[in-house]
Write a protein that holds these residues in place. Structure first.
Motif, PDB file in Angstrom:
ATOM      1  N   SER A 123       0.857  -1.179   0.000  1.00  0.00           N
ATOM      2  CA  SER A 123       0.000   0.000   0.000  1.00  0.00           C
ATOM      3  C   SER A 123       0.899   1.237   0.000  1.00  0.00           C
ATOM      4  O   SER A 123       1.763   1.381   0.857  1.00  0.00           O
ATOM      5  CB  SER A 123      -0.885  -0.042   1.250  1.00  0.00           C
ATOM      6  N   ASP A 157      -2.767  -0.898  -2.878  1.00  0.00           N
ATOM      7  CA  ASP A 157      -3.559   0.317  -2.745  1.00  0.00           C
ATOM      8  C   ASP A 157      -2.625   1.492  -2.986  1.00  0.00           C
ATOM      9  O   ASP A 157      -1.427   1.407  -2.720  1.00  0.00           O
ATOM     10  CB  ASP A 157      -4.151   0.405  -1.325  1.00  0.00           C
ATOM     11  N   THR A 158      -3.176   2.575  -3.504  1.00  0.00           N
ATOM     12  CA  THR A 158      -2.387   3.787  -3.711  1.00  0.00           C
ATOM     13  C   THR A 158      -3.164   4.989  -3.231  1.00  0.00           C
ATOM     14  O   THR A 158      -4.318   5.167  -3.604  1.00  0.00           O
ATOM     15  CB  THR A 158      -2.070   4.010  -5.204  1.00  0.00           C
ATOM     16  N   VAL A 160      -2.640   9.329  -2.749  1.00  0.00           N
ATOM     17  CA  VAL A 160      -1.775  10.458  -3.051  1.00  0.00           C
ATOM     18  C   VAL A 160      -2.120  11.583  -2.085  1.00  0.00           C
ATOM     19  O   VAL A 160      -3.302  11.874  -1.872  1.00  0.00           O
ATOM     20  CB  VAL A 160      -1.961  10.944  -4.505  1.00  0.00           C
TER      21      VAL A 160
ATOM     22  N   LEU B  37      -2.563  14.414  -7.697  1.00  0.00           N
ATOM     23  CA  LEU B  37      -3.638  13.975  -6.800  1.00  0.00           C
ATOM     24  C   LEU B  37      -4.607  13.036  -7.499  1.00  0.00           C
ATOM     25  O   LEU B  37      -5.155  12.122  -6.886  1.00  0.00           O
ATOM     26  CB  LEU B  37      -4.381  15.189  -6.231  1.00  0.00           C
ATOM     27  N   GLY B  40      -4.616   9.224  -7.168  1.00  0.00           N
ATOM     28  CA  GLY B  40      -5.150   8.563  -5.982  1.00  0.00           C
ATOM     29  C   GLY B  40      -6.654   8.663  -5.871  1.00  0.00           C
ATOM     30  O   GLY B  40      -7.217   8.291  -4.855  1.00  0.00           O
ATOM     31  N   THR B  83      -5.722  -4.713   1.461  1.00  0.00           N
ATOM     32  CA  THR B  83      -4.925  -3.693   2.151  1.00  0.00           C
ATOM     33  C   THR B  83      -5.330  -2.309   1.680  1.00  0.00           C
ATOM     34  O   THR B  83      -5.701  -2.127   0.519  1.00  0.00           O
ATOM     35  CB  THR B  83      -3.419  -3.927   1.914  1.00  0.00           C
ATOM     36  N   ASP B  84      -5.283  -1.343   2.580  1.00  0.00           N
ATOM     37  CA  ASP B  84      -5.625   0.040   2.260  1.00  0.00           C
ATOM     38  C   ASP B  84      -4.912   0.960   3.218  1.00  0.00           C
ATOM     39  O   ASP B  84      -4.829   0.664   4.410  1.00  0.00           O
ATOM     40  CB  ASP B  84      -7.132   0.271   2.435  1.00  0.00           C
ATOM     41  N   THR B  85      -4.426   2.085   2.696  1.00  0.00           N
ATOM     42  CA  THR B  85      -3.912   3.111   3.596  1.00  0.00           C
ATOM     43  C   THR B  85      -4.929   4.238   3.660  1.00  0.00           C
ATOM     44  O   THR B  85      -5.504   4.606   2.633  1.00  0.00           O
ATOM     45  CB  THR B  85      -2.554   3.650   3.128  1.00  0.00           C
ATOM     46  N   PHE B  86      -5.138   4.766   4.844  1.00  0.00           N
ATOM     47  CA  PHE B  86      -6.108   5.832   5.046  1.00  0.00           C
ATOM     48  C   PHE B  86      -5.378   7.125   5.357  1.00  0.00           C
ATOM     49  O   PHE B  86      -4.508   7.156   6.229  1.00  0.00           O
ATOM     50  CB  PHE B  86      -7.100   5.425   6.137  1.00  0.00           C
ATOM     51  N   VAL B  87      -5.715   8.167   4.591  1.00  0.00           N
ATOM     52  CA  VAL B  87      -5.034   9.461   4.704  1.00  0.00           C
ATOM     53  C   VAL B  87      -6.072  10.577   4.797  1.00  0.00           C
ATOM     54  O   VAL B  87      -5.795  11.728   4.449  1.00  0.00           O
ATOM     55  CB  VAL B  87      -4.103   9.703   3.480  1.00  0.00           C
ATOM     56  N   ARG B  89      -8.533  13.575   5.514  1.00  0.00           N
ATOM     57  CA  ARG B  89      -8.327  14.894   6.130  1.00  0.00           C
ATOM     58  C   ARG B  89      -9.670  15.584   6.222  1.00  0.00           C
ATOM     59  O   ARG B  89     -10.333  15.685   5.186  1.00  0.00           O
ATOM     60  CB  ARG B  89      -7.368  15.703   5.253  1.00  0.00           C
ATOM     61  N   ASP B 167       0.552  14.154   7.818  1.00  0.00           N
ATOM     62  CA  ASP B 167      -0.503  15.094   8.182  1.00  0.00           C
ATOM     63  C   ASP B 167      -1.238  14.505   9.383  1.00  0.00           C
ATOM     64  O   ASP B 167      -2.333  13.984   9.253  1.00  0.00           O
ATOM     65  CB  ASP B 167      -1.439  15.275   6.985  1.00  0.00           C
ATOM     66  N   TYR B 170      -1.312   8.639   9.301  1.00  0.00           N
ATOM     67  CA  TYR B 170      -1.831   7.782   8.245  1.00  0.00           C
ATOM     68  C   TYR B 170      -1.889   6.365   8.831  1.00  0.00           C
ATOM     69  O   TYR B 170      -1.063   6.000   9.655  1.00  0.00           O
ATOM     70  CB  TYR B 170      -0.917   7.782   7.014  1.00  0.00           C
ATOM     71  N   CYS B 172      -2.343   2.247   7.700  1.00  0.00           N
ATOM     72  CA  CYS B 172      -2.527   1.178   6.719  1.00  0.00           C
ATOM     73  C   CYS B 172      -3.060  -0.050   7.449  1.00  0.00           C
ATOM     74  O   CYS B 172      -2.439  -0.519   8.403  1.00  0.00           O
ATOM     75  CB  CYS B 172      -1.200   0.831   6.045  1.00  0.00           C
ATOM     76  N   ARG B 252     -13.966   5.347  -2.819  1.00  0.00           N
ATOM     77  CA  ARG B 252     -13.295   6.364  -3.614  1.00  0.00           C
ATOM     78  C   ARG B 252     -13.708   6.266  -5.084  1.00  0.00           C
ATOM     79  O   ARG B 252     -13.631   5.196  -5.677  1.00  0.00           O
ATOM     80  CB  ARG B 252     -11.788   6.102  -3.479  1.00  0.00           C
ATOM     81  N   PRO B 363      -9.997  15.374  -2.954  1.00  0.00           N
ATOM     82  CA  PRO B 363      -8.817  14.618  -2.525  1.00  0.00           C
ATOM     83  C   PRO B 363      -8.879  14.201  -1.057  1.00  0.00           C
ATOM     84  O   PRO B 363      -9.542  14.839  -0.252  1.00  0.00           O
ATOM     85  CB  PRO B 363      -7.651  15.579  -2.762  1.00  0.00           C
ATOM     86  N   ARG B 364      -8.204  13.116  -0.755  1.00  0.00           N
ATOM     87  CA  ARG B 364      -8.018  12.625   0.624  1.00  0.00           C
ATOM     88  C   ARG B 364      -9.327  12.440   1.377  1.00  0.00           C
ATOM     89  O   ARG B 364      -9.515  12.938   2.479  1.00  0.00           O
ATOM     90  CB  ARG B 364      -7.035  13.524   1.369  1.00  0.00           C
ATOM     91  N   CYS B 366     -10.460   9.351   2.021  1.00  0.00           N
ATOM     92  CA  CYS B 366     -10.392   8.131   2.830  1.00  0.00           C
ATOM     93  C   CYS B 366      -8.932   7.781   3.111  1.00  0.00           C
ATOM     94  O   CYS B 366      -8.052   8.567   2.800  1.00  0.00           O
ATOM     95  CB  CYS B 366     -11.092   6.952   2.149  1.00  0.00           C
TER      96      CYS B 366
END
Lengths: 366, 366
Positions: A123, A157-158, A160, B37, B40, B83-87, B89, B167, B170, B172, B252, B363-364, B366
């Protein structure tokens, strides 16, 4: 009658060591108001964060084992899961890059719990503006490293984030593995008498990354030792089977942190012999100039194995027979106590306590 | 003889649609010099990055399925990894937070591939200076969400990066699941005649996050719809078994992106009826004011299910019987072609193409 406060030197020393050990045995508390770099360094602050905040909240049997990978049993199948995010700076350095670390690091965490990899996920957090060529290089590197380890990437997963909200790229990899039928390791299985085998010289990875940052005017050529450790674990299991009590790769926090963690988990003491630690003279020199203790510098291709004495010689011979592992050495032993205490017989003849790392001398090393 | 370039209106329209479909069928190419951006956002740029860069490099059968979770078969056991990364905001917003998303999002990706969760891992990137109280809250939230879903966290990792290199935090998460014996879904199993069931109104999550940023002076109260989707998948499998051809959570990129992905993967067409889409009037109003199409807004608690016609009514009834899913609706159907093309019968009586999202309006999320 001698007054009670005057003890013989040996007894006094034992008292001091026991007091240190008792302090160590206290449950970790997380009381900081803000997160600092030390919380990610693998030393004392990391331990307080993990054991004082994460463990009580998530409270699972697998986490309580404090192993490098969590065990999951399904229909009699012994599976293991390991996850790591890589934030190394710079992204590329002599001997490796974030892509090699992301594959080797996670697969090695499986390996040291005795698990062969079944599948890998990746990820990515990418910073807006990252050069596509850098991403392409790292993705190719990861793919090649995974292929070399015989494992496929099955999910990804990606994300940005805006410029300035990351540092090029971060990668989180998770590995699923199957625990080898020969493996019965645990951080709690250390027993007095166990011999401690180390696969090679300490500190190459950390020093390679540090020098690649160019902050020090040090003209030394050091390459990271990043490599897969499954061949070493496989050899140890073949030679020692269930007599391999534990294995741990000495990454963030270095060998010093690993020994402290396992001594505490098993309630035993550890004595390491400095003169027997395999050394890279360039790394040793750089550490001396920079004032860093190589015991706490990260490695990405070295493990410490704890083997019952009757199989230790065979295990060491098996390790040394693997290409790239000829420098493996017997570096110390597990003792009865004081529980949780790691000590080192120094090259100068003394004995000192190897404490948990405080602070973070080398941030973002992996 | 009429000249070949003058076609009847219906035939001309068909030609245009077929040309669009043919353009879609071309292999994705990744040719951008830098990451933006939009890469993603889950739309066209994301597709180009995934199919043009990641897939060719990693080249695994599991990835080629383009499913929400990768399949791993071990000794006849059907496992799935996601798998997922969460960012997201800001970190917290009405109805949820990064912690709830990190658990629900990954478990939902397992659920829509028909997998019950076995274990979860979490890997944190923390920004130096993050308030410990924020981390504590999110960790508690994650633990509670995992417990509610009946799954344990078995492995974790924490990295800390310098101020300004992330930020806040994050996360994952990776989920390991076991595919239910009743489940035989695949993004490639859509068949002409399949009915499309949607679990509820679109856009709540995306609009809730957008409004929480306070960039718009819009006095609307919208809460994220983040929730576990396994109950919905369980009900669908019970009602339709193998006649549930596919399911996908509309995160998303929204429902529009999901429909495009599945139409392309299965080589079929899709027609959605706008008037049958369940709507939240506040979200609809906010979307209209902000000029955003709710079809592309992220949801975190809605899925689209593709069910063979003979089991569609039973499946819809089963969905509606679950608490919180009473608004589920039959919103469209799978048609023979043009392959890869998604169209919508609008509320005004026309029919329009629902294209892949270009750029990243939110953007961002999730």
């Amino acid at each position: 009658m001698s007054p009670p406060e005057v003890a013989a030197p040996a007894a006094r020393e034992r008292l001091v060591l026991e007091r240190i050990a008792a302090r160590r045995a206290r449950p970790a508390l997380f009381r900081d108001a803000r997160i600092g770099l030390a919380h990610g360094a693998g030393g004392k602050a990391s331990r307080d964060l993990v054991e004082g905040l994460f463990l009580p909240a998530f409270d699972s049997e697998a986490l309580r084992q404090l192993d490098d990978a969590g065990r999951v049993h399904v229909d009699g199948l012994r599976l293991a899961l390991s996850t790591d995010t890589f934030v190394v700076r710079p992204l590329q350095f002599p001997g490796g890059s974030i892509g090699t670390l992301a594959v080797h690091g996670t697969l090695n965490d499986l390996a040291v719990t005795g698990a062969r990899p079944l599948a890998l996920t990746a990820s990515f957090v990418l910073e807006e503006g990252l050069e596509a060529a850098v991403l392409e290089t790292e993705v190719s590197t990861m793919a090649a490293a995974a292929r070399a380890a015989g494992v496929e990437l099955v999910a990804g997963d990606t994300k940005v984030v805006e410029r300035g909200r990351a540092d090029g790229m971060y990668v989180c990899t998770t590995g699923l593995g199957r625990v080898d039928r020969r493996a019965h390791t645990s951080p709690r299985r250390l027993e007095p008498g166990d011999r401690i085998l180390l696969t090679g010289p300490l500190g190459r990875h950390g020093i390679a990354v540090l020098l690649a940052r160019g902050e020090f005017e040090l003209d030394a050529e050091v390459a990271s030792d990043t490599r897969p450790l499954w061949p070493a674990v496989d050899a140890l299991l073949e030679a020692a089977g269930g007599r391999l009590h534990a294995a741990r790769d000495a990454t963030r926090g270095g060998l010093g942190s690993v020994l402290n963690e396992l001594a505490t988990a098993s309630g035993v003491g550890i004595v390491v012999r400095e003169r027997d630690l395999p050394a890279d003279p360039v790394v040793a020199g750089a550490c001396e100039i920079l004032g860093i203790d190589p015991l706490y510098v990260a490695n990405e291709g070295q493990l410490a194995a704890f083997v019952a004495p009757d199989r230790a010689d065979a295990a060491l011979a098996a390790l040394r027979a693997i290409p790239g592992f000829s420098e493996a050495a017997d570096v110390g032993e597990v003792v009865a106590g004081p529980p949780g205490l790691v000590q080192m017989d120094t090259a100068f003849g003394g004995r000192r306590v190897v404490d948990l790392l405080v602070g973070d001398p080398l941030p973002r090393i992996c």
